[in-house]
Design an enzyme around this catalytic site. Sequence first.
Site, mmCIF file in Angstrom:
data_model
loop_
_atom_site.group_PDB
_atom_site.id
_atom_site.type_symbol
_atom_site.label_atom_id
_atom_site.label_comp_id
_atom_site.label_asym_id
_atom_site.label_seq_id
_atom_site.Cartn_x
_atom_site.Cartn_y
_atom_site.Cartn_z
ATOM 1 C CG ASP A 22 15.348 -0.104 -30.087
ATOM 2 O OD1 ASP A 22 16.267 -0.845 -30.490
ATOM 3 O OD2 ASP A 22 15.381 0.492 -28.989
ATOM 4 C CG HIS A 137 18.856 -6.071 -17.016
ATOM 5 N ND1 HIS A 137 19.995 -6.803 -16.750
ATOM 6 C CD2 HIS A 137 18.152 -6.779 -17.930
ATOM 7 C CE1 HIS A 137 19.975 -7.917 -17.482
ATOM 8 N NE2 HIS A 137 18.865 -7.927 -18.198
ATOM 9 C CG ASP A 174 16.830 -13.067 -17.497
ATOM 10 O OD1 ASP A 174 15.667 -12.801 -17.827
ATOM 11 O OD2 ASP A 174 17.832 -12.716 -18.170
ATOM 12 C CG HIS A 176 20.120 -10.932 -20.428
ATOM 13 N ND1 HIS A 176 18.861 -11.348 -20.817
ATOM 14 C CD2 HIS A 176 20.798 -10.653 -21.564
ATOM 15 C CE1 HIS A 176 18.776 -11.311 -22.138
ATOM 16 N NE2 HIS A 176 19.949 -10.895 -22.625
ATOM 17 C CG ASP A 267 16.298 -14.343 -20.931
ATOM 18 O OD1 ASP A 267 16.492 -15.031 -19.913
ATOM 19 O OD2 ASP A 267 16.360 -13.084 -20.935
ATOM 20 C CE1 TYR A 307 12.416 -10.366 -23.681
ATOM 21 C CE2 TYR A 307 14.441 -11.612 -23.298
ATOM 22 C CZ TYR A 307 13.569 -10.591 -22.943
ATOM 23 O OH TYR A 307 13.830 -9.810 -21.853
#
Length: 678
Positions: A22, A137, A174, A176, A267, A307
């Site tokens: 994925d 999230h 983060d 995001h 990240d 990451y």
Amino acid sequence: MASRTALVYDDEMTSHQLLWNDPVCQIEVPERLFSCWEWLQGNNLIERCTSVPVREGTEDEILLAHSSDYLGVVKNTEKMIKEDLQKTSAEYDAVYFHPMTYRCAKLAVGATLELVDAVVSGKTLNGMALVRPPGHHSQRSAANGFCIFNNVAIAAKYAQRKYGLQRILIVDWDVHHGQGTQYIFSEDPSVLYFSWHRFEHQQFWPSLRESDYDAVGQGMGRGFNINVPWNKTGMGNSDYVAVFLHVLLPLAFEFDPELVLVSAGYDSGIGDPEGQMCATPECFAHLTHFLMHLAKGKLCLVLEGGYHLRSLSESVCMTVKTLLGDPLPCLSGEMAPCLSTLESIHNVRAAHKPYWKCLMYEDTTPLQDLSTNLDQAGKAEFTPADAQPLTPEACETVNRDEIAKTDKFLERHMKEIVFPTPSVRTAAAVDESNTLLLPPSLQTEKAVDRKEFRRVISGFDAKLVEEEKVLTSLTNMMTVLDKIIRKEIINGLALSCAASVSSAMAIKYCSNQKVQKVLCIFLGDIDLEMDVDDGKVLLINVCAKPSQQSSTKYKIFLQWKEDTETTTFFSAVTGFILPVGYSFQPELIILAIGQNQSLGKNGISLLISLLQGLAHSQILTLIQDTEVNLLKDVVKPLTGDFVPYFGTTAPALKENEQIIADLRQQLQQEWKMLQCSV
Ligand code: X5A
Ligand code: ZN
């Protein structure tokens, strides 16, 4: 003795991993956790922390933020075969399940709660939990973006329940948007949620309208949700620090949290394939340092994304070192936020103006219609690796090259910015009668009568060496200063019989010793002409008495009505002194406390503490002997085992705010970190 910093980790959380192909999920790997641990070990940081064992979060704890239906779904995955795991994963956006996922997600929750217990109970001052899977999230009834349970949201609810906390700040750095956390607290005024995130005018995942700056919360929670959208990639150290100084810190200090939780995703750091941002590891030391001044230092960081293994690990080390109280490396790079950042700062300040006293004198309206025009402005574009269609193999090569490039950069960069920490942190030189006022642990210096010192002094004014008292006071000062310059100590203080003369002399000595840039902050009246016009010294005089002099680039006069010692001073520190300081990037700081300074002890200790983000924390503090009662309050932030506390910062006097705003206006082209609008 237990260390002041807790570290929560268990390698069992590496057992959750992706079992099929994925491309979206493949970056969330077990090595993320292990690599952080190894790097901490390599830097001898683990033995310096209090190690706290993990446990599973209980069902009741998980239900603080999730529905029982959803808990049931996750629980069921424990016994599933690969095909069913894949099917369940496909029900959510960017999520994978593994037979160990439920167990790890429970450990991630439990690890976070153990950290909160350690910090709120006072067993440790602060700490970090290294966990997988991440949480921000995750929503009441949905997994999302690699997140299963919302660790930080559960922790906030838990702290409210168990300890009766009334105000909790969540900082989500983060890259995001933690939309899960936003949803859980959007109507809740007891939790202030701050998130910055790659947004690109809603083009970037999760591409939600409600990630923009105008989502300020709902109902009772209006004003308690702060979103700072990044509409460009390539944001770096100065953009991040500018948002902290001009958005997060003023609101957070006014909110006055009892606990700070950080959704600490890395990240947003350099080299990350998701974020495409440029912040270097030491930037996270500075962000951490700022947050350590809230909630009496009660600060819990919980790992989210990140990451690029090297970037992630270096940044985690920087964070933990800072929690432990080590001096900070200077922030590298040009200190000027980009236009797109200024637009975001302006917009979020305008959107929050109705809810926060610290913003009430802003005359701003949102600029949303400008944003498309500004689209061309801002950072140099990254060339996206997928500009032309690539085969999967070619993609792999591009990624590997990108990763290696950042690895190489970081290897050099960290050598450049980190320098060995002197074994003695603070030293003081005061005359005998005052040594009793110092804590016994402090290293005291006897004045060394050196020829060199005499030469500097008589070069300044020959009469000075003839007066015993003056000579001792000046040699005291130089003894300490000299040790700072030689990096034998990090900071120090000296009592002085005339703060103006001592400061002038300290500046002279620095220039003799080839210290290129000195930031001199003088509190109170200066009674001689300071010679600072060569661009190597920046003088900020904070004084009560209105002076006739007007400010120039290197000589800044900050005066205001004496009434509000904390509030006005607070907005002066975050909105003016620190932005100028970060723009100037000094090598050394001289902080002089002279006569007629109208600041309270909390204000002074806050300033000293925050200034340690500059100049490798190298600060010489001079205290005029008339102000000797401030000695203790100065020593504490210098030795680093004390957090100044204000209480909420109430509204400032309009005239005073105006004085700061006018000066900011006047100097923001010279000192670019002052900008908070386009
Ligand atoms: C925790 C975190 C990112 C998910 C990205 C999906 N999640 N494209 O960083
Ligand atoms: Zn993330």
